[in-house]
Design an enzyme around this catalytic site. Structure first.
Site, PDB file in Angstrom:
ATOM      1  N   ARG A  86       0.093   7.608   0.215  1.00  0.00           N
ATOM      2  CA  ARG A  86      -1.399   7.423   0.573  1.00  0.00           C
ATOM      3  C   ARG A  86      -1.902   8.689   1.214  1.00  0.00           C
ATOM      4  O   ARG A  86      -3.111   9.090   0.840  1.00  0.00           O
ATOM      5  CB  ARG A  86      -1.416   6.268   1.873  1.00  0.00           C
ATOM      6  CG  ARG A  86      -1.265   4.882   1.380  1.00  0.00           C
ATOM      7  CD  ARG A  86      -1.061   3.954   2.450  1.00  0.00           C
ATOM      8  NE  ARG A  86      -0.836   2.804   2.195  1.00  0.00           N
ATOM      9  CZ  ARG A  86       0.275   2.064   2.117  1.00  0.00           C
ATOM     10  NH1 ARG A  86       1.532   3.001   2.545  1.00  0.00           N
ATOM     11  NH2 ARG A  86       0.771   0.750   1.903  1.00  0.00           N
ATOM     12  N   ASP A 148       0.330  -4.829   6.633  1.00  0.00           N
ATOM     13  CA  ASP A 148       1.908  -4.337   6.947  1.00  0.00           C
ATOM     14  C   ASP A 148       2.384  -5.461   7.700  1.00  0.00           C
ATOM     15  O   ASP A 148       3.797  -6.118   7.512  1.00  0.00           O
ATOM     16  CB  ASP A 148       1.839  -2.889   7.533  1.00  0.00           C
ATOM     17  CG  ASP A 148       1.300  -2.105   6.837  1.00  0.00           C
ATOM     18  OD1 ASP A 148       1.636  -1.254   6.214  1.00  0.00           O
ATOM     19  OD2 ASP A 148      -0.108  -1.982   7.015  1.00  0.00           O
ATOM     20  N   ARG A 151       2.817  -8.442   5.602  1.00  0.00           N
ATOM     21  CA  ARG A 151       4.111  -8.268   4.843  1.00  0.00           C
ATOM     22  C   ARG A 151       5.519  -8.345   5.569  1.00  0.00           C
ATOM     23  O   ARG A 151       6.484  -9.164   5.209  1.00  0.00           O
ATOM     24  CB  ARG A 151       4.144  -6.983   4.075  1.00  0.00           C
ATOM     25  CG  ARG A 151       3.180  -6.658   3.205  1.00  0.00           C
ATOM     26  CD  ARG A 151       2.941  -5.245   2.466  1.00  0.00           C
ATOM     27  NE  ARG A 151       1.688  -5.346   1.576  1.00  0.00           N
ATOM     28  CZ  ARG A 151       1.268  -4.312   1.321  1.00  0.00           C
ATOM     29  NH1 ARG A 151       1.167  -3.027   2.007  1.00  0.00           N
ATOM     30  NH2 ARG A 151       0.301  -4.343   0.509  1.00  0.00           N
ATOM     31  N   HIS A 175      -0.973   3.078   8.992  1.00  0.00           N
ATOM     32  CA  HIS A 175      -0.954   2.363   7.626  1.00  0.00           C
ATOM     33  C   HIS A 175      -0.312   3.275   6.644  1.00  0.00           C
ATOM     34  O   HIS A 175      -1.043   3.843   5.891  1.00  0.00           O
ATOM     35  CB  HIS A 175      -2.554   1.684   7.340  1.00  0.00           C
ATOM     36  CG  HIS A 175      -2.233   0.973   5.870  1.00  0.00           C
ATOM     37  ND1 HIS A 175      -1.436   0.004   5.563  1.00  0.00           N
ATOM     38  CD2 HIS A 175      -2.969   1.402   4.858  1.00  0.00           C
ATOM     39  CE1 HIS A 175      -1.664  -0.565   4.319  1.00  0.00           C
ATOM     40  NE2 HIS A 175      -2.560   0.556   3.948  1.00  0.00           N
TER      41      HIS A 175
END
Ligand code: NAD
Length: 310
Positions: A86, A148, A151, A175
């Site tokens: 990212r 997240d 997940r 993140h």
């Protein structure tokens, strides 16, 4: 309520679909610098709406048409290609946020609007958008580690054979690659995770914990490898966050917001109470020494990233 989505690529379209499916908004306007793409998305979603909630969905090519939007979702910018993280998007996407936020702010009610930031690297984009907009920190919200945390929850659910609805498990911090799985505050039903495991006679070994951490941290990379981008998860995240705002639900979600953390101004994800006015309060969860250290390091990575773009 009228909302605007800026950036109608893979993620912006998925967000529009998920929001449409909630039936909670009256009007969605879609803006993309690629006008043809925005118009095509509006057309496609319009067709879908004939089988679904009858709401207005229009592509716009002028920021003035976002007037009246109470929430503006920013999902524009470069996405990760296989092999990229990212942070690799930092320079490109800070230019995108610098382009979008001032134009948005000229056309919204500054006393009401809430910005939801989706663009990566998420936390740094939240800091930048907050600074550019001049809005209170409570009304510039990044989807943060909601995805997240989801997940973590689904992986734990499969591991323990327990519904996700009975699991409270949060991921904190960036993140991104430095996010921290908050094992110490995880509860199953109303039992701390370790007590639950003891009662059902199923212990999560240290090796299994490491594997779970690896899988949470690598989930996006695996999806990008397999389908080129991620969209269904983030679409559901934004729709859920929006629902919480519109209905003033005051649910606790791990969103990103700029705060004073460890004597530094930084945007990170922590469990926060969300309602009609945005972030109402922030909670500091129980953390062990390694989680506390991990969270500080994560905040430092975000702060250093922000320093590169100012
Ligand atoms: P995409 O390439 O499919 O779409 C991006 C869109 O942004 C394009 O349509 C492009 O024309 C538009 N755009 C670019 N610059 C613009 C500008 N200045 N003004 C208006 N529109 C502009 O990418 P995507 O897969 O939709 O991803 C979008 C962003 O969402 C990426 O930064 C990605 O990393 C991020 N993302 C975040 C999460 C999360 O959990 N926060 C999850 C997935 C993706």
């Amino acid at each position: 309520m009228k909302i605007a989505i800026i950036g109608v690529g893979t993620v912006g379209s998925a967000v529009a679909t998920a929001v449409q499916n909630t039936g909670l908004v009256r009007e969605i306007v879609l803006y993309d610098r690629d006008e043809i793409r925005a118009r095509a998305a509006a057309e496609d979603l319009g067709h879908a709406s004939t089988f679904n909630f009858d709401i207005k969905i229009n592509a716009i090519n002028d920021y003035r048409e976002i007037q009246g939007s109470e929430v503006v979702i920013i999902a524009a910018g470069a996405n990760q290609k296989p092999g990229q993280n990212r942070m690799d998007l930092l320079q490109a996407n800070s230019a995108v946020i610098r382009d979008i936020v001032p134009r948005v702010m000229k056309n919204v009610d500054q006393n009401r609007v809430i910005l939801i930031i989706v663009t990566n690297p998420l936390d740094i984009m939240v800091m930048l958008a907050q600074e550019l907009s001049g809005l209170p920190e409570s009304r510039v919200i990044g989807t943060g580690t909601m995805l997240d945390s989801a997940r973590f929850k689904i992986i734990l659910s499969r591991h323990l054979g327990i519904s996700t609805h009975s699991i409270n498990s949060y991921v904190l911090g960036e993140h991104g690659d430095s996010s921290v799985l908050n094992w110490s505050a995880t509860t199953i039903g109303n039992l701390p995770l370790d007590d639950f495991c003891e009662q059902i006679g199923f212990l999560i070994s240290p090796a299994a914990r490491k594997t779970i951490e690896y899988r949470v941290h690598n989930a996006a990379y695996e999806i990008i490898q397999g389908r080129g981008a991620t969209w269904d998860g983030i679409g559901a995240v934004v729709a859920d966050l929006l629902r919480c705002i519109i209905n003033d639900e005051k649910r606790i979600l791990t969103v990103s917001k700029k705060d004073s953390f460890n004597k530094e101004e930084v945007a990170i994800s922590l469990p926060r109470i969300i309602g009609y006015d945005g972030v109402i309060d922030t909670l500091i969860p129980k953390m062990n020494t390694s989680e506390t250290k991990g969270l500080k390091e994560s905040a430092e990575i975000i702060r250093q990233g922000f320093d590169k773009i100012v």
